[in-house]
Design an enzyme around this catalytic site. Structure first.
Site: not given
Lengths: 311, 239
Positions: A33, A90, A162, A174, A227, A248-249
């Site tokens: 990102d 996005k 995030g 899973r 995450g 992402g972050s």
């Protein structure tokens, strides 16, 4: 592990071969990102296989609140001009016009994403109507196959964007893996009838479910997302069967400076390229330095979770 | 004559690796007298085990950066240009095997080289311009039908920079309203394609290339010509 995805499946169209094919070329890579040209250049120099252009990284979307929408096309164009790797962007769930705009901009992949505020509470975008390919999130096999049925050529876990907490992404991969095993068992023991029954239970297209059971994996490329914050997180998702990783972050949040962000980006690329090599994972973890502080998923209220958006 | 054993590597830093291995496995049925090993290559040690190598599609910038960090760039150059072992690059692999590339990232990118050509990255534009086209690949043999070429953000050979005619053009494509582009070239041991045979179910290019590998290693065993078939069950034919 000779999974061969589309190769050899002659029934699929040329259009889908080209869409799914780009995702196949991204396997083993990291998609990052980025919110501006500087970050996009850091990602490209670090070895990212693609960048996701967005207004704010997911952790800041959480913090700022309000309605999160497609990014400003001007920023997207600047990023497209600055890098040679694929540029993704996005669109809100169900927002057909945001997708049309992104397609006209020449975006390489549209992420119909729960990280943005959904625009339609009934329908996802009919992705077969577009020439640009789509990636979509999933929490389970039924959701993945519903998106593929709509035309998605690339799937990722939803995770919980995030947060820097990998637990939801792990849960989602899973779950997908367990349901694929169940589909294989159903096909082996009960044949078409077993597939039809399971397809009803999970709300999936029986033809796609049968194809999944035969391949022993999703019929399109499947990345981790939501995450992933450290090299070890990224390698964990690879070891659980993901084909690559979205971060992402995790690169830019709480980074000390551009140099630290660069080191983090390089470290995650290294971990994904060498996901079974413990020596490389030690080196990558050292290079990565301190990770984003993050928010524990367990501490989030239900209405603060993004993964529940879409169905 | 002792049975021939050939190890073919697929560079596995990133990209479409298993697709190539699946088609190599099918193509190997055309050479029943040869024992093949197909190996994913991530380290110099693994590369040293290989008699031939495929560099798959992916992102060439990423491959170059990761190869540099893993200490693979120099061993790859030695493999291609000093040891002259058979190498085939598809898409990003073609970029890596070119001596020069244009439309690279700011600051340029590192290449392996081996083909005296300049490639142009992303010739056709972004993903929306990716396409499939029927290609006439004469090297597959007389009477062979067209090959479905899958072009994804594909590079083309912009210019052959070797003046000695060592670079052979083996395939071109012409999009409506555009100039004809070079999409398959060969220079000695090095073969490159802009398109992705590994994304099709068509085994012919893999079978042809494996035939070259078998021949290059000096013990064809199947007669003088190259054997090309259409996969398992086909008798294959000599031309």
């Amino acid at each position: 592990m000779a999974t061969n995805l589309t190769n050899g499946i002659s029934s699929i169209s040329d259009d889908f071969t080209v869409k799914a094919g780009l995702a196949q070329m991204l396997k083993g890579g990291v998609i990052m990102d980025v919110t501006n040209v500087e970050q996009a250049r850091i990602a490209e120099e670090a070895g990212a296989v693609a960048v996701m252009a967005l207004e704010r990284i997911p952790s800041d979307i959480r913090k700022v609140g309000g309605v999160a929408r497609m990014s400003n096309p001007e920023m997207i164009k600047e990023i497209q001009a600055a890098v040679t790797i694929p540029v993704m962007a996005k669109a809100r769930i169900g927002h057909i016009v945001e997708c049309q705009i992104l397609e006209a901009l020449g975006i390489d992949y549209v992420d119909e994403s729960e990280v943005l505020t959904p625009a339609d509470d009934q329908y996802h975008v009919q992705k077969t109507d577009f020439k640009v390919p789509f990636v979509c999130g999933c929490r389970n096999l039924g959701e993945a196959l519903r998106r593929i049925k709509e035309g998605a050529a690339f799937i990722r876990t939803k995770g919980e964007a995030g947060t820097g907490d990998v637990v939801e992404a792990v849960k989602h991969i899973r779950t997908v893996n367990a349901e694929i095993a169940k589909a294989k068992a159903a096909l082996a023991s009960e044949g078409e009838l077993g597939i039809a029954k399971l397809a009803r239970e999970i709300g999936a297209d029986p033809i796609l479910l049968k194809q999944t059971a035969e391949l022993g994996r999703l019929p399109v490329v499947n990345f981790a997302a939501g995450g992933v914050a450290t090299p070890a997180d990224a390698a964990l998702m690879m070891q659980l069967g993901c084909d690559g990783v979205f971060v992402g972050s995790g690169i830019f949040k709480d980074a000390l400076d551009a140099e630290h962000a660069t080191k983090r980006a390089r470290a995650i690329v290294k971990a994904v390229a060498n996901w079974t090599d413990k020596k490389a994972l030690i080196e990558a973890s050292i290079e990565h330095g301190t990770a984003m502080k993050g928010i524990s998923n367990a501490g989030l209220k239900e209405d603060e979770k993004l993964a529940g958006r879409g169905w | 004559m002792p049975p021939l054993t050939i190890t073919v590597g697929v560079l596995a830093l990133q990209g479409g690796v298993v697709e190539h291995i699946a088609l190599l496995n099918r193509a190997s049925a055309n050479y029943p007298s040869v024992t093949f090993h197909f190996l994913e290559v991530r380290t110099p040690e693994q590369l040293s085990l290989c008699d031939a190598l495929i560099i798959p599609g992916g992102e060439s910038t990423t491959m170059a950066i990761v190869a540099r960090r893993l200490g693979l760039l120099e061993p790859l150059r030695e493999f291609v240009k000093i040891n002259n072992k058979p190498v085939w690059g598809t898409c990003a692999g073609l970029v890596m095997l070119a001596e020069e590339a244009s439309a690279t990232k700011q600051g340029g990118q590192e290449l392996i080289g081996g083909l005296d050509v300049r490639v142009l990255r992303n010739k056709f534009g972004t993903q929306v311009q990716s396409f499939v086209a029927d290609l006439n690949l004469d090297f597959l043999g007389e009477g062979e039908g067209p090959f479905r070429g899958v072009f994804i953000r594909a590079p083309v050979v912009e210019e052959v920079i070797d003046g000695d005619g060592r670079v052979k053009v083996l395939g071109t494509v012409k999009k409506p309203g555009e100039e004809e582009d070079i999409v398959a070239v060969r220079q000695g041991n090095v073969f490159g394609t802009s398109f992705h045979p590994e994304l099709t179910g068509d085994v012919r290019v893999h079978a042809w290339w494996l035939g070259n590998v078998v021949e290059a290693l000096g013990q064809g065993g199947e007669g003088k010509g190259l054997v090309v078939g259409k996969g398992k069950g086909d008798a294959g034919k000599v031309y």
